[in-house]
Write an enzyme that holds these catalytic residues in place. Structure first.
Site, short mmCIF file in Angstrom:
data_model
loop_
_atom_site.label_atom_id
_atom_site.label_comp_id
_atom_site.label_asym_id
_atom_site.label_seq_id
_atom_site.Cartn_x
_atom_site.Cartn_y
_atom_site.Cartn_z
N THR A 125 -3.06 -3.57 -12.37
CA THR A 125 -3.64 -2.35 -11.83
C THR A 125 -3.89 -1.30 -12.91
O THR A 125 -3.19 -1.27 -13.93
CB THR A 125 -2.65 -1.77 -10.78
N ASP A 126 -4.84 -0.41 -12.62
CA ASP A 126 -5.10 0.69 -13.56
C ASP A 126 -3.95 1.70 -13.55
O ASP A 126 -3.87 2.56 -14.43
CB ASP A 126 -6.44 1.38 -13.23
N GLU A 127 -3.03 1.59 -12.56
CA GLU A 127 -1.94 2.57 -12.49
C GLU A 127 -0.98 2.44 -13.67
O GLU A 127 -0.17 3.34 -13.91
CB GLU A 127 -1.18 2.45 -11.17
N TYR A 150 6.33 1.93 -8.43
CA TYR A 150 5.38 0.81 -8.29
C TYR A 150 4.68 0.55 -9.62
O TYR A 150 4.65 -0.58 -10.12
CB TYR A 150 4.35 1.11 -7.20
N LYS A 154 4.78 -2.75 -12.14
CA LYS A 154 3.59 -3.53 -12.53
C LYS A 154 3.46 -3.53 -14.06
O LYS A 154 3.11 -4.53 -14.65
CB LYS A 154 2.32 -2.95 -11.88
P1 NAD Z 1 -0.74 -6.42 -0.26
O1 NAD Z 1 0.47 -5.56 -0.15
O2 NAD Z 1 -1.81 -6.31 0.76
O3 NAD Z 1 -0.28 -7.96 -0.27
C1 NAD Z 1 0.83 -8.41 -1.00
C2 NAD Z 1 1.11 -9.85 -0.56
O4 NAD Z 1 2.20 -10.35 -1.36
C3 NAD Z 1 1.58 -9.95 0.91
O5 NAD Z 1 0.93 -11.03 1.55
C4 NAD Z 1 3.08 -10.20 0.79
O6 NAD Z 1 3.61 -10.97 1.88
C5 NAD Z 1 3.15 -10.98 -0.53
N1 NAD Z 1 4.48 -10.87 -1.17
C6 NAD Z 1 5.20 -9.74 -1.38
N2 NAD Z 1 6.38 -10.06 -1.97
C7 NAD Z 1 6.37 -11.40 -2.16
C8 NAD Z 1 7.29 -12.32 -2.74
N3 NAD Z 1 8.47 -11.91 -3.24
N4 NAD Z 1 6.97 -13.63 -2.77
C9 NAD Z 1 5.79 -14.06 -2.26
N5 NAD Z 1 4.87 -13.24 -1.69
C10 NAD Z 1 5.17 -11.93 -1.65
O7 NAD Z 1 -1.30 -6.20 -1.74
P2 NAD Z 1 -2.80 -6.08 -2.24
O8 NAD Z 1 -3.29 -4.72 -2.04
O9 NAD Z 1 -3.56 -7.24 -1.74
O10 NAD Z 1 -2.56 -6.28 -3.82
C11 NAD Z 1 -2.50 -7.57 -4.39
C12 NAD Z 1 -2.24 -7.44 -5.89
O11 NAD Z 1 -3.30 -6.71 -6.49
C13 NAD Z 1 -0.96 -6.72 -6.25
O12 NAD Z 1 -0.40 -7.38 -7.36
C14 NAD Z 1 -1.42 -5.33 -6.64
O13 NAD Z 1 -0.55 -4.75 -7.58
C15 NAD Z 1 -2.77 -5.62 -7.25
N6 NAD Z 1 -3.75 -4.54 -7.15
C16 NAD Z 1 -4.01 -3.95 -5.95
C17 NAD Z 1 -4.98 -2.95 -5.88
C18 NAD Z 1 -5.31 -2.27 -4.56
O14 NAD Z 1 -6.06 -1.31 -4.57
N7 NAD Z 1 -4.83 -2.74 -3.44
C19 NAD Z 1 -5.66 -2.55 -7.04
C20 NAD Z 1 -5.36 -3.17 -8.25
C21 NAD Z 1 -4.41 -4.17 -8.30
O1 DAU Z 2 -5.43 2.13 -8.56
C1 DAU Z 2 -4.99 0.88 -8.08
C2 DAU Z 2 -3.92 1.09 -7.04
O2 DAU Z 2 -4.56 1.63 -5.90
C3 DAU Z 2 -3.18 -0.20 -6.68
O3 DAU Z 2 -2.48 -0.65 -7.80
C4 DAU Z 2 -2.21 0.04 -5.52
O4 DAU Z 2 -1.63 -1.19 -5.12
C5 DAU Z 2 -2.97 0.64 -4.37
O5 DAU Z 2 -2.08 0.96 -3.32
C6 DAU Z 2 -3.73 1.89 -4.79
O6 DAU Z 2 -2.80 2.96 -5.11
P1 DAU Z 2 -3.06 4.49 -4.67
O7 DAU Z 2 -1.76 5.16 -4.61
O8 DAU Z 2 -4.13 5.11 -5.48
O9 DAU Z 2 -3.67 4.22 -3.18
P2 DAU Z 2 -3.40 4.91 -1.77
O10 DAU Z 2 -4.40 4.33 -0.83
O11 DAU Z 2 -1.97 4.86 -1.40
O12 DAU Z 2 -3.77 6.43 -2.05
C7 DAU Z 2 -5.06 6.80 -2.52
C8 DAU Z 2 -5.10 8.31 -2.69
O13 DAU Z 2 -4.99 8.92 -1.40
C9 DAU Z 2 -3.92 8.86 -3.50
O14 DAU Z 2 -4.38 9.97 -4.27
C10 DAU Z 2 -2.94 9.33 -2.44
C11 DAU Z 2 -3.84 9.79 -1.31
N1 DAU Z 2 -3.28 9.64 0.06
C12 DAU Z 2 -2.81 8.42 0.44
C13 DAU Z 2 -2.29 8.24 1.70
C14 DAU Z 2 -1.73 6.88 2.11
C15 DAU Z 2 -3.28 10.72 0.93
O15 DAU Z 2 -3.72 11.82 0.59
N2 DAU Z 2 -2.75 10.53 2.18
C16 DAU Z 2 -2.24 9.34 2.61
O16 DAU Z 2 -1.75 9.26 3.76
#
Ligand code: NAD
Ligand code: DAU
Length: 335
Positions: A125-127, A150, A154
């Site tokens: 992730t970019d985080e 988190y 990562k």
């Molecule tokens: P998500 O939370 O929707 O899904 C996570 C999945 O992992 C779930 O199906 C969960 O059951 C499984 N899991 C959790 N712990 C586990 C374990 N110990 N063993 C096996 N499975 C397990 O997550 P997502 O949003 O689909 O993100 C997927 C990946 O992409 C993550 O690694 C996250 O850091 C990365 N990522 C997400 C975003 C985003 O915006 N969502 C952006 C950049 C990177």
């Molecule tokens: O940038 C990549 C990341 O993006 C991934 O690595 C993470 O897994 C993914 O969850 C996401 O992280 P963010 O924290 O940026 O996403 P989130 O959707 O939780 O929040 C997006 C923005 O919105 C953030 O500035 C917080 C704000 N927010 C979020 C929620 C849930 C609110 O203002 N209110 C809310 O209720």
């Protein structure tokens, strides 16, 4: 045949990625997922009877079981999505993030090395870079500066992968992507939470003043980006993936409300602790080396996403389980 092992395939991005890989010829997919609150096997019900697909309910920290799977499936490529993925939950409690994201990644590296996989894609992730002021953008060389538990977990997992690359010539590549949105995203994240609350007539909680900026990418573009790294990326390298769609949270929420034809009932709530101000991605490396760029702009992507949730209310109700309600209460209804 190319045999993929995908971890976290029942989550949001993992299930979209499996649909993508299953649409390619000569592939098999073995999905390893613990089924936490975020994992939903119904996302992939269309493959239940497909003999190119198999599913194992396994924790990635369980090396013994992973070994039996790797042995029987003759895995070529591992794509590692499994993680605890929500920043707000990591602020409430960090321990599961360390277990899955750090220990789980190392366990998967160990078993992948034991069975000599051809390629290991670590989905990050970019985080890991922290926050950046306008007009800066994160490059792959940017300093690592994670601010939430988190993001720290990562970053730690990225460092374990990089260490394996350097120490053992482990054939891994790392991708670092910005904020994804699209079908099957759990409604704890900003976009599906706002859609879900609007559909239920509930207020829309915005942290702080809503001025934080995220760079949104449609999940299908992310999946194609990962695939371009698998097929064209160099081993041992890091590739940023971004959406070219920066927007303030408040403006995004207005767009979602417009899409649903409502006046948003916004509630400004207590800010997230250590809330990163802005994410912005320089994805020129993946464009230059792998020929990838994001295709779906925010307007079209948001339209698709909102209408997916409107047409899949059953899916949404089903995932808003007791666990979700408990989390929602703790996160939003206690001060
Ligand atoms: P998500 O939370 O929707 O899904 C996570 C999945 O992992 C779930 O199906 C969960 O059951 C499984 N899991 C959790 N712990 C586990 C374990 N110990 N063993 C096996 N499975 C397990 O997550 P997502 O949003 O689909 O993100 C997927 C990946 O992409 C993550 O690694 C996250 O850091 C990365 N990522 C997400 C975003 C985003 O915006 N969502 C952006 C950049 C990177
Ligand atoms: O940038 C990549 C990341 O993006 C991934 O690595 C993470 O897994 C993914 O969850 C996401 O992280 P963010 O924290 O940026 O996403 P989130 O959707 O939780 O929040 C997006 C923005 O919105 C953030 O500035 C917080 C704000 N927010 C979020 C929620 C849930 C609110 O203002 N209110 C809310 O209720």
């Amino acid at each position: 045949m190319i045999n993929y092992l995908v971890t976290g395939g029942c989550g949001f991005i993992g299930s979209n990625f499996i649909k993508f890989v299953m649409s390619l010829p000569n592939t098999t997919v073995c999905n390893v997922d613990k089924l936490t609150y975020a994992g939903n096997p119904l996302n992939l019900s269309e493959f239940e009877k497909n003999d190119r697909y198999s599913f194992y309910k396994v924790d990635i920290c369980d090396k013994k079981t992973l070994e039996t799977i790797f042995k029987s499936k003759k895995i070529d490529i591992v794509v590692h999505f499994a993680a605890e993925s929500h920043v707000d939950r990591s602020i409430l409690s960090g321990i599961e993030f360390v277990k899955t994201n750090v220990e789980g990644t190392q366990s998967l590296i160990d078993v992948s090395r034991e069975y000599s996989v051809e390629q290991f894609i670590h989905v990050s992730t970019d985080e890991v870079y922290g926050s950046i002021d306008d007009p800066g953008k994160f490059s792959e060389e940017s300093e690592l500066h994670p601010n939430s538990p988190y993001a720290a977990s990562k970053t730690s997992s990225d460092l374990m992968v990089l260490a394996a690359i350097r120490t053992h010539k482990f054939p891994a590549k790392i991708t670092r992507c910005s904020n994804n949105y699209g079908p099957y995203q759990y409604p704890e994240k900003l976009i599906p939470l706002m859609v879900s609350n609007i559909l239920e007539g509930k207020p829309l909680p915005i942290y702080g003043k809503g001025e934080n900026i995220r760079d949104w990418i449609y999940v299908g573009d992310h999946c194609e980006g990962i695939y371009s790294v698998i097929t064209k990326g160099r081993t041992g390298e890091i590739y940023n993936i971004g959406g070219r769609s920066e927007i303030k949270n408040i403006d995004l929420v207005h767009k979602i409300a417009d899409e649903l034809g409502v006046v948003p009932n916004i509630e400004f709530v207590k800010d997230r602790l250590a809330h990163d101000e802005r994410y912005a991605i320089d994805f020129s490396k993946i464009s230059k080396e792998c020929g990838w760029y994001p295709k779906i702009g925010l307007e079209i992507g948001l339209k698709n996403t909102v209408s997916w949730y409107e047409n899949n209310k059953k899916w949404l109700d089903n995932v808003k389980s007791k666990e979700y309600m408990t989390y929602y209460k703790e996160q939003y209804e206690t001060s």
